[in-house]
Design a protein around this motif. Sequence first.
Motif, PDB file in Angstrom:
ATOM      1  N   ASP A  10      25.026  34.220  34.983  1.00 13.27           N
ATOM      2  CA  ASP A  10      24.075  35.148  35.601  1.00 13.27           C
ATOM      3  C   ASP A  10      23.041  34.462  36.493  1.00 13.27           C
ATOM      4  OD1 ASP A  10      25.271  37.321  34.379  1.00 13.27           O
ATOM      5  OD2 ASP A  10      24.019  37.197  32.593  1.00 13.27           O
ATOM      6  N   GLN A 160      31.652  41.752  41.989  1.00 17.29           N
ATOM      7  CA  GLN A 160      30.591  42.254  41.130  1.00 17.29           C
ATOM      8  C   GLN A 160      31.037  43.541  40.454  1.00 17.29           C
ATOM      9  OE1 GLN A 160      27.198  43.876  43.184  1.00 17.29           O
ATOM     10  NE2 GLN A 160      25.740  43.121  41.669  1.00 17.29           N
ATOM     11  N   ARG A 163      27.677  46.761  36.375  1.00 18.69           N
ATOM     12  CA  ARG A 163      26.477  46.304  35.662  1.00 18.69           C
ATOM     13  C   ARG A 163      25.795  45.144  36.366  1.00 18.69           C
ATOM     14  NH1 ARG A 163      28.084  45.357  29.521  1.00 18.69           N
ATOM     15  NH2 ARG A 163      29.939  44.444  30.465  1.00 18.69           N
ATOM     16  N   GLY A 164      26.301  44.728  37.513  1.00 13.70           N
ATOM     17  CA  GLY A 164      25.696  43.634  38.254  1.00 13.70           C
ATOM     18  C   GLY A 164      26.184  42.262  37.851  1.00 13.70           C
ATOM     19  N   ARG A 165      27.188  42.183  36.991  1.00 11.03           N
ATOM     20  CA  ARG A 165      27.735  40.901  36.574  1.00 11.03           C
ATOM     21  C   ARG A 165      28.792  40.437  37.577  1.00 11.03           C
ATOM     22  NH1 ARG A 165      28.458  41.574  29.986  1.00 11.03           N
ATOM     23  NH2 ARG A 165      26.280  42.074  29.539  1.00 11.03           N
ATOM     24  N   GLN A 219      23.797  59.917  28.529  1.00 12.74           N
ATOM     25  CA  GLN A 219      23.838  60.723  29.753  1.00 12.74           C
ATOM     26  C   GLN A 219      22.750  61.794  29.757  1.00 12.74           C
ATOM     27  OE1 GLN A 219      27.947  61.990  29.581  1.00 12.74           O
ATOM     28  NE2 GLN A 219      28.612  60.403  31.017  1.00 12.74           N
ATOM     29  N   ASN A 223      19.906  57.519  30.866  1.00 11.86           N
ATOM     30  CA  ASN A 223      19.800  56.066  30.737  1.00 11.86           C
ATOM     31  C   ASN A 223      21.014  55.439  31.420  1.00 11.86           C
ATOM     32  OD1 ASN A 223      19.532  53.401  29.977  1.00 11.86           O
ATOM     33  ND2 ASN A 223      19.021  53.850  27.845  1.00 11.86           N
ATOM     34  N   LYS A 224      20.884  55.142  32.707  1.00 11.39           N
ATOM     35  CA  LYS A 224      22.021  54.692  33.502  1.00 11.39           C
ATOM     36  C   LYS A 224      22.566  53.352  33.032  1.00 11.39           C
ATOM     37  CE  LYS A 224      20.743  57.161  37.715  1.00 11.39           C
ATOM     38  NZ  LYS A 224      20.454  57.036  39.180  1.00 11.39           N
ATOM     39  N   ASN A 225      21.684  52.455  32.652  1.00 15.33           N
ATOM     40  CA  ASN A 225      22.149  51.138  32.186  1.00 15.33           C
ATOM     41  C   ASN A 225      22.976  51.261  30.911  1.00 15.33           C
ATOM     42  OD1 ASN A 225      20.867  49.805  34.308  1.00 15.33           O
ATOM     43  ND2 ASN A 225      18.966  49.541  33.152  1.00 15.33           N
ATOM     44  N   ARG A 226      22.543  52.127  30.003  1.00 15.41           N
ATOM     45  CA  ARG A 226      23.294  52.336  28.762  1.00 15.41           C
ATOM     46  C   ARG A 226      24.646  52.987  29.038  1.00 15.41           C
ATOM     47  NH1 ARG A 226      24.876  50.487  24.079  1.00 15.41           N
ATOM     48  NH2 ARG A 226      25.180  52.092  22.480  1.00 15.41           N
ATOM     49  N   LYS A 228      26.442  52.691  31.793  1.00 11.81           N
ATOM     50  CA  LYS A 228      27.314  51.663  32.371  1.00 11.81           C
ATOM     51  C   LYS A 228      27.822  50.701  31.300  1.00 11.81           C
ATOM     52  CE  LYS A 228      25.144  51.674  36.955  1.00 11.81           C
ATOM     53  NZ  LYS A 228      24.353  50.887  37.941  1.00 11.81           N
ATOM     54  N   ALA A 229      26.938  50.358  30.350  1.00 12.78           N
ATOM     55  CA  ALA A 229      27.329  49.438  29.279  1.00 12.78           C
ATOM     56  C   ALA A 229      28.403  50.052  28.382  1.00 12.78           C
ATOM     57  CB  ALA A 229      26.109  49.059  28.445  1.00 12.78           C
TER      58      ALA A 229
END
Length: 365
Positions: A10, A160, A163-165, A219, A223-226, A228-229
Amino acid sequence: MKTLKLRVKDKHAKQLMTLSNAVNFVWNYVNELSFKHLQRTGKFFSAYDLAIYTKGSGEFLNLHSQTIQAISETHAKSRKQFKKAKLNWRTNNPKARRKSLGWIPFKKSAIKNVKTKLSGKKCLKSTIQLSLTKGHKLTIELWDSYNLALYTINTCTLVQDARGRWYACVTIKEPAETRCGDRNVGIDLGCKESATTSNGCKLSIKQTHKWAAKLGVAQRVRNKNRVKAIHAKVKNTRQDLIHKFTHGLVKNNALIVVGKLNSKLFTSTKLAKSVYDAGWFEIKRQLGYKCKYAGCYYIEVNERYTTQTCSCCGSRCNSPKGRAGLGIREWMCVTCNTVHDRDVNAAKNILAVGLDRLAVEIPVL
C-alpha cells in the motif's frame, strides 16, 4: 501465456495514482484524436498511426515510451472489439459520476530487474524495477506467492481494484508444468451445489447468501467502504473455493466432462441470485486453462435427460422431472432398485456421454 496476480504494498498507492492520471491523460487524448480522425476521413486510426502522434510525450508525463505504445494498442484493440467509434472517458476524479480504476501497462523492455527474498518461514517478497523515463525508475514491492524468480516475465500491468488496492498482473511465457492424473470424472453444475462430481465430491459456495444480511445493513446506512469490503470478501472467497476444487480435479483426472449449461436461461428467473453465486462460468474457465497446461482432456457435453436417467440401467420411469421435481434430491429407480443422489447420478451420466463422444471422435486414446 499465463497471468500471475500479485498484491502490491500500500505504500506505493500515492505514486501509482499519479502515474495512473498520466495514463488516463494519454488514453483520453488518443480516444479524442481517433474519433475526430474518423469524423473527417471515415477511417479508424491503427495503433501504429497513434504512436506517431504520441511520440516523445513520455518525457513530459514521466511514462516509458513502451507504456504509451501499450495504451495506444489497447485502445485500438478495445475499439475494434466493442465496435465503437469512441470509448469511455477515463478519470480518477472522486467527484466524477463514473470513476475509472487505475491502470498502468508495462512491456518487457520496461522491466529491468526482479528480486525475490524470503520474509519469515514461507512468505516471499519480490521487488520489480520498472523504467519510466530516462534516469527515472519505479521500484515496487510485492507479496509474492509464486516466486517470480522461477519465471520469465513478459509484461507487467499494474491495476487497481474498487477498494483502492493495487495489484501487479504479470504474464509469463513458461508456466510451471503440472501433470494430470489417470482417472475420468463427470461434473454436474447446479444451484444448491455449485458443482457435483461423479465420484461424490461437491462444491458449495453460497457466499452471496451468507453475507446478504450484513451487506443489506451496510447498504442501508450507506457505508460505501464496508459495502466494497463485503463484495471483495465474497469474490475472493468464491475464487479461492473454485481454485481449490478445480486444482484437485485436474491433479487427479485425465478426462473431465462438464455439462453444458446456458446460464442466461436462469438469470431472468427467481434462481438468478443462486446462479450468479454458483460461479458456473468461472468453474469452466479455470478448468479450461488448467487442463490445457496439465495435459488433461476437457470437454463440454449436452446434459439433456442426465438427471432423469438412471446411471445403472438407463430407465426414466420414476425419476424427478420438471420444476416440480427440483426439490427431490434422492430417488430410487424402480427398475434396478438403485438409490441415487440426484446430482451424482447426473454427473455419472454426463461422464458416460463424454466417453461415448470420445469413442466416436477419437478411436485411439
